[in-house]
Design an enzyme around this catalytic site. Sequence first.
Site, mmCIF file in Angstrom:
data_model
loop_
_atom_site.group_PDB
_atom_site.id
_atom_site.type_symbol
_atom_site.label_atom_id
_atom_site.label_comp_id
_atom_site.label_asym_id
_atom_site.label_seq_id
_atom_site.Cartn_x
_atom_site.Cartn_y
_atom_site.Cartn_z
ATOM 1 N N GLU A 44 0.833 -1.203 0.000
ATOM 2 C CA GLU A 44 0.000 0.000 0.000
ATOM 3 C C GLU A 44 0.867 1.252 0.000
ATOM 4 O OE1 GLU A 44 -3.773 1.842 2.556
ATOM 5 O OE2 GLU A 44 -2.369 0.478 3.532
ATOM 6 N N LYS A 118 -9.553 2.762 -2.933
ATOM 7 C CA LYS A 118 -9.942 2.243 -1.620
ATOM 8 C C LYS A 118 -11.268 2.859 -1.186
ATOM 9 C CE LYS A 118 -7.756 1.679 2.966
ATOM 10 N NZ LYS A 118 -6.496 1.958 3.682
ATOM 11 N N CYS A 155 -5.954 -2.829 2.271
ATOM 12 C CA CYS A 155 -5.735 -2.709 3.713
ATOM 13 C C CYS A 155 -7.026 -2.780 4.540
ATOM 14 C CB CYS A 155 -4.944 -1.434 4.013
ATOM 15 S SG CYS A 155 -4.235 -1.403 5.684
#
Length: 280
Positions: A44, A118, A155
């Site tokens: 990430e 995300k 994540c």
Amino acid sequence: MSTIIRAGLVQQKWTGDKESMIANAVEAIRSAASQGAQVVCLQELFYGPYFCQVQDADYYSYTEAIPDGPTTALMRELAEQHGVVLIVPMYEQEQPGVYYNTAAVIDADGTYLGKHRKNHIPQVKGFWEKFYFRPGNLGYPVFDTAVGRIGVYICYERHFPEGWRALGLAGAKIVFNPSATSRGLSEYLWRLEQPAAAVANEYYVGTINRVGVEPLGDNDFYGQSYFVDPRGQLVGDAASDTEEEVVIRDLDMDRLAEVRDLWAFYRDRRPETYESLVTP
């Protein structure tokens, strides 16, 4: 298409500057390709520190356009040169003041296929992400690549089962989960959530974490990147919890059909009973 896909994960430490992080990642990708990797995923926000440990507008300078920025261009060249599919997580600027936590997906011939932004953005101590990112607005795309259909889930998103399922319903065979996660907060979940997602959705998961303590805070990133199969079993060992590592594993795609025939979770879904799950 071969039933065996050789896949790689790149686990890095913060080197101190963007240029050396990119150079480090380039060398790791070359190493993975030399070992026969056909698809490689970086961690990430790979070319920076995990700056979300603080709230500082100076770190907006780490943004780049995707796909028109320099790092995407470099990675397209690298993908074509080595014939490898790349998943490249970066800090994206859509326009001035509008930023996303994004992963670009590049095919083995260097073609830019698209990006995942995300969707789930945390705002807790040491992970002040709402200061930096807008929530994603592209849904849960799945990409047709030289190694088959792959998805990306970044994540904090791993805590939300809905996106994992959306990727499976869209045909993902491998889902990559690039992360920055630290000891004391979620380490005990690291070996639970991704294997559970792989089992529930009957695909492979490759999950990546960075390593080390960075100057911006006391988050101790514990590495332990790994691949897990649709039975919930690790493919080989997890990576080191302290050192950089390039994880290379062979993923047997025939196992997907075996597991789906055995458990038939997709057959037995009852979507008509799930309406309340999406009620605000």
